[in-house]
Design an enzyme around this catalytic site. Structure first.
Site, PDB file in Angstrom:
ATOM      1  N   TYR A 240       0.849  -1.195   0.000  1.00 22.47           N
ATOM      2  CA  TYR A 240       0.000   0.000   0.000  1.00 22.47           C
ATOM      3  C   TYR A 240       0.883   1.242   0.000  1.00 22.47           C
ATOM      4  O   TYR A 240       1.414   1.671   1.036  1.00 22.47           O
ATOM      5  CB  TYR A 240      -0.959  -0.001   1.201  1.00 22.47           C
TER       6      TYR A 240
ATOM      7  N   ASP B 160      -1.717 -16.766  -4.081  1.00 26.99           N
ATOM      8  CA  ASP B 160      -2.787 -17.205  -4.981  1.00 26.99           C
ATOM      9  C   ASP B 160      -3.248 -18.622  -4.630  1.00 26.99           C
ATOM     10  O   ASP B 160      -4.446 -18.897  -4.536  1.00 26.99           O
ATOM     11  CB  ASP B 160      -2.364 -17.079  -6.457  1.00 26.99           C
TER      12      ASP B 160
ATOM     13  N   ASP C  77     -10.952 -10.058   3.693  1.00 24.65           N
ATOM     14  CA  ASP C  77     -12.293  -9.873   3.123  1.00 24.65           C
ATOM     15  C   ASP C  77     -12.816 -11.205   2.594  1.00 24.65           C
ATOM     16  O   ASP C  77     -13.978 -11.557   2.787  1.00 24.65           O
ATOM     17  CB  ASP C  77     -12.264  -8.859   1.966  1.00 24.65           C
TER      18      ASP C  77
ATOM     19  N   ASP D   4      -5.280  -7.583   3.566  1.00 24.91           N
ATOM     20  CA  ASP D   4      -6.562  -6.893   3.389  1.00 24.91           C
ATOM     21  C   ASP D   4      -7.487  -7.742   2.504  1.00 24.91           C
ATOM     22  O   ASP D   4      -8.652  -7.986   2.833  1.00 24.91           O
ATOM     23  CB  ASP D   4      -6.289  -5.527   2.730  1.00 24.91           C
TER      24      ASP D   4
ATOM     25  N   LYS E 221       4.664 -14.336  -2.212  1.00 25.80           N
ATOM     26  CA  LYS E 221       4.607 -14.594  -3.655  1.00 25.80           C
ATOM     27  C   LYS E 221       6.035 -14.544  -4.165  1.00 25.80           C
ATOM     28  O   LYS E 221       6.403 -13.717  -5.012  1.00 25.80           O
ATOM     29  CB  LYS E 221       3.705 -13.524  -4.318  1.00 25.80           C
TER      30      LYS E 221
END
Ligand code: ATP
Length: 354
Positions: free
Chosen positions: A132, A218, A246, A242, A185
């Site tokens: 971010y 992923d 969710d 984040d 990742k």
């Protein structure tokens, strides 16, 4: 007297924060703790009054508080000059170094239809840096457009921030099912998420009874749906955390049920995992559960501090129990298939409190 800050926020914020403070006040009075809610200007309303979503008088008050409740904010709805800068919620996290965002996801009641009723995970999200870009600058926004057709963003990973969030994850896992999954990742982002993974792996050596494994974000997202019971605590950088939380919140029932706190070693802020939901604002239909349970998490965090009052933890347990019993009785808001309004749901929770 316990003093807690209240920042109502935008969209559904005022409705769900009102619900959460009413429930907390009743639960606290049941354990003989009086609470003073200190309402502070924040968000769109503060822009109207002070010309900024996070005015100085609000920060001056927060400086003197250990805990507060933050309603969701709607940056996208702010006037142009406030967009693209550090969001007001991000600015609060940064100022108070609220480095750990703790986001549990589990189905509270069998009456709630959940895609993954077996899910019981906590996403421990690093809150101060990562992908971010707005968190990563001393000054400015962290995103640039050198030409109208090229956009760049700054990602930051530091050993210090990775270490402290890893410790949070392992400490939490040691009192849960003793398993930490590190989201990364490294096949593509070898340096940044590689540092995150490696630091988490070395912190793991201090917690020999906790099992640790790394997993590509992923593949992890897919396995969270196919094998939810494989997960206990997931530790992730800011953006991965984040998104994953969710996903986990929705899998366990509804985004409207997913609570969180943002914490440092000295301050904590209750904040629902979801956003300001402008599409349903002002209609008395938002699900207040996430905000209510976030407030319970805040009370539990306050109880657990050195010298904390155990009664706050009892109030937190009672809030959770009252929400569970309300849901068990078939009462719920529209997002979980029910017909209760925000206010009638709140009344049911209030009457389920001892
Ligand atoms: P943000 O950028 O602030 O995260 P967003 O619009 O991307 O905002 P949300 O505000 O979380 O995301 O909303 C996503 C969807 O979930 C919307 O359709 C919204 O109405 C719904 N939603 C979010 N929170 C609730 C809630 N408490 N009760 C019911 N529905 C909700």
């Amino acid at each position: 007297m316990l003093t807690l800050g209240v920042l109502l926020g935008d969209g559904i914020g005022p409705e769900i924060v009102d619900s959460a403070t009413r429930v907390a006040e009743r639960a606290l009075s049941g354990v003989s703790v009086a609470v003073h809610w200190r309402e502070l200007a924040f968000g769109l309303e503060a822009i109207g009054e002070f010309g900024t979503p996070l005015p100085e008088p609000t920060l001056a008050e927060l400086d003197g508080l250990a805990g507060w409740i933050l309603g969701p904010h709607d940056n996208a709805g702010y006037p142009e000059q406030f967009r693209g800068l550090l969001s007001p919620g991000g600015a609060i996290r940064k100022r108070y170094n609220l480095f750990a965002n703790i986001r549990p996801a589990r189905t509270l009641s069998a009456a709630v239809h959940a895609v993954c009723p077996d899910l019981d995970v906590v996403v421990v999200r690093e809150n101060t840096e990562g992908f971010y870009a707005d968190r990563n600058m001393y000054d400015g926004a962290g995103e640039f457009m050198p030409t109208p057709d090229v956009a760049l963003a700054v990602a930051v990973f530091t050993r210090t921030a990775c270490e402290r969030i890893a410790h949070q994850a392992f400490q939490l896992a040691s009192v849960r099912r003793k398993s930490v999954t590190v989201a990364h990742k490294t096949n593509v982002l070898a340096k940044t998420t590689g540092l995150f993974r490696d630091v988490c792996q070395s912190v793991a050596e201090s917690y020999p009874d906790v099992h640790v494994r790394g997993e590509h974000i992923d593949a992890l997202a897919a396995r969270l749906v196919s094998h939810p019971r494989d997960f206990d605590v997931i530790v992730a950088e800011n953006m991965f955390g984040d998104i994953l939380s969710d996903l986990a919140g929705q899998l366990s029932g509804s985004l409207g049920m997913a609570p969180s706190i943002n914490a440092s070693h000295t301050h904590a802020m209750a904040q629902a995992a979801h956003g300001s939901a402008p599409d349903i604002a002002g209609r008395d239909i938002a699900n207040p559960v996430a905000m209510i349970l976030s407030t319970a998490m805040l009370l539990r965090w306050l109880a657990g501090r050195e010298g904390g009052t155990p009664a706050l933890g009892i109030a937190a347990d009672r809030i959770e129990d009252a929400v569970r019993r309300t849901l068990d009785s078939g009462v719920g808001t529209a997002d979980i298939g029910g017909s209760a309004s925000t206010s009638s749901f709140t009344e049911h929770v209030l009457s389920a409190l001892p």
